[in-house]
Design an enzyme around this catalytic site. Sequence first.
Site, PDB file in Angstrom:
ATOM      1  CG  ASP A   1      -7.776  18.013  38.086  1.00  0.00           C
ATOM      2  OD1 ASP A   1      -7.118  18.677  39.181  1.00  0.00           O
ATOM      3  OD2 ASP A   1      -7.422  17.108  37.478  1.00  0.00           O
TER       4      ASP A   1
ATOM      5  CB  SER B   1      -5.347  14.422  39.344  1.00  0.00           C
ATOM      6  OG  SER B   1      -5.316  15.926  39.501  1.00  0.00           O
TER       7      SER B   1
END
Lengths: 248, 547
Positions: free
Chosen positions: B70, B120
């Site tokens: 991430d 995200s």
Amino acid sequence: MKVLSLLLVMGFGFAHAQAEPECTTDALLTYNISYKGQGQELKIYRQDQRVLRVFSVKGMTEGWNKTPTGRLKLTRYFDMDKQGIEYQPGEEESLGKKTWQQIQMGVPPNITQHMNLVSTQGTGCQLIETYESPDKKETYSWYPQRQVLLQYNSERGNPLSWTLTSDKTGNFDQAFALREEYRLIDYADIGDREDDPFVKKMINWGFIDHGASGFYDHHGHALPGQHHGQHHEQLQGQVQDESHGHSH
Amino acid sequence: MKLLPVFSLTPALLLAACSSTPIAQYEEPVDKTNAWFAQGEGAIAEKTEVFSQLKTQSGSAKNIILFVGDGMGISTITAARILDGQRKGLAGEENQLSFGQFPFSGLSKTYNVDAQTPDSAGTMSAMITGIKTDAGIISIDEDVERGDCSTVAGNEVMTALQMAEIAGLSTGIVSTARITHATPAATYSHSADRNWEDISDMPQEAVDQGCADIASQFVNFERNLEEKYAVEVDGIDVAMGGGRRHFLPKDAAFNSADAVSSTEGDRTDGRDLTAEWQELYPEGQYLIDQAGFDALDPATTNKVFALFNESHMHYEANRANDGAGEPSLSEMTQKAVQILQKNEKGFFLMVESGRVDHAHHAGNAYNALSEAVELSNAVQVAQELTSSDDTLIIVTADHSHVFTIAGYPKRGNPILGKVVGIGEQEPTLAADGMPYTTLGYANGRGFQDLGDETDADVAYSLDINTGRKDISDINTEAPGYHQEALIPRDSETHAGEDVGIFASGPGGHLVTGTNEQSVIFHVMNHAGGLSAKAAAAMTKENSETEE
């Protein structure tokens, strides 16, 4: 002035001595803090391993709890918005090495290490000890059995005084429960929550002014606050924290 | 004999035409003794071999592992590679992270449908469903309105993990973030808002309209899938990460042994989802700490649900500060693969390094790169446990960060250090007469010197401090150093440039090129035959039911 302060403390203690309260560290303590000529009120709720430090004027409360492993966990509550930021245990320790005593008492008693005991009054839970520095620039009075600061005065550098104006014992579950209803965000999540208007506001508000953090090291030096806080308008209709108890 | 024009003949041919002298043979104008040249030739030989054995047929991948770093953009990978190398005693630049040695790579265009620089949720939704959607949305197509439950029904998109589950594969998710956080959540749930991690995070209207919170969807994964598609599945087999608070009631009586809050849970519906999960899977193992993890025997475990922290797990560099201990990402990956690979049909696993992103948001390169290095370690573990003959491994990021490698530092210069030029010993000075670090951020909270502090998030409680600072006497390689940033912001932001996709195994070649991020799903789907297998399973179930 210092003699008068000491007399006031002794009188305060004497009046309280007559009530014979329980010898407990749980309490709702209200202090008037004067620093650099500016005053503010700080309420400290102490119950078991939890502490709330309520800065009503700023609309903000610090919630602390001690974990089973002895680490300190902070949650900052923004009372006007009923939201808050919670931190992983230990972060605040790394920024000034705060101790549980500092959190509970504001000015920790180890500040008296460089002072002389000048008087004692009362016994047991109502025992009051008063200390004075050799140069008479600092005085410190407290209830050692209850771990409660009565008064602290310092004329070193910027004048500073802490004065206990109210001392209640009882059950304070409601004060803690009130804030447990707030919506909380991890401060690790702040970066992913830019879309949240409150998150933006919370971060840029700042928290507590420099020099009036409510924390002092054992030299009596005010520990700086974490932000240059922006003063908020006085809370319109303060958070009503019901405290069921009696005064000392 | 007709004479040909002289100019049309090469000298060699002319000579040959006129005499019997052998043709001069020119040597290839290269230096094969040069190490770089030899390495390049070797690389071509390897690539040629790899490409000659491509497995292009759909369904060639028995197992699929998707690793998501991430916030792990290209600059993060490069810097992490160098740091990893320098930690090994090398100059660093020549080092390779584990996935840097994968034979196939490409680029991923990360934008969301409504955002040039994405978040995200929308990005992971794209990777796992094959469809791009809006920022903040969990595996629902762009027809949904964020935060509006009434727009969800009918717009949910089946995920690769759900397909794998229906197809009879074993399934797992591992993350160092909360299991209910955007990236893992997108694999098993559908939500109009990524923040609906438990019921207390949802507006009452959404609850009344029937939307379920993400944690609830995790526990009800098996039932939801069976009801929606009339299939028989056995649920997610492995789930490890953080986020315990979203699974417990807001009642101190439910505090875990290692709870750090006075009331650990957040749920306001009184449900203990960890107990519900245990009831659903009485043979399953519910874990909360290192001791429980260490006792987990993959050979005899078929179901595990591990929540190692109330919220996110600790940064790798800060992991020692967890009271009850937390396993590392590579440790979790190891046990997850060992458990899942017992299924002869294969498995689908998503592994997220969730906190590269958090460290970058806090402006702390040390932690961001340490997280990326640990991801590399986890990929290495997965490679060692599987075979590239039947396992597709993809490593990618959901988005990048505004993180730069700049200046002209000499070869081998400490990546976390100040720029020292070629042939120099002292730091290079900028036009303002002060040194500067190789690494920096375009925006964020800016400079902090926190020494040995290993928790990047500490910076949030300090003043924003952007602009240039005199770092002459500061150890910028310390864990607690937060790099300078230009534009003051509450937190450093994501960046909009493409990120890398690295692949190994059957179908891995398909990541080549500049791809829409949603193509990653299609690579996995083609390689694993997921949708076809799921359809076959659904057809079989329904035909058996009709009989």
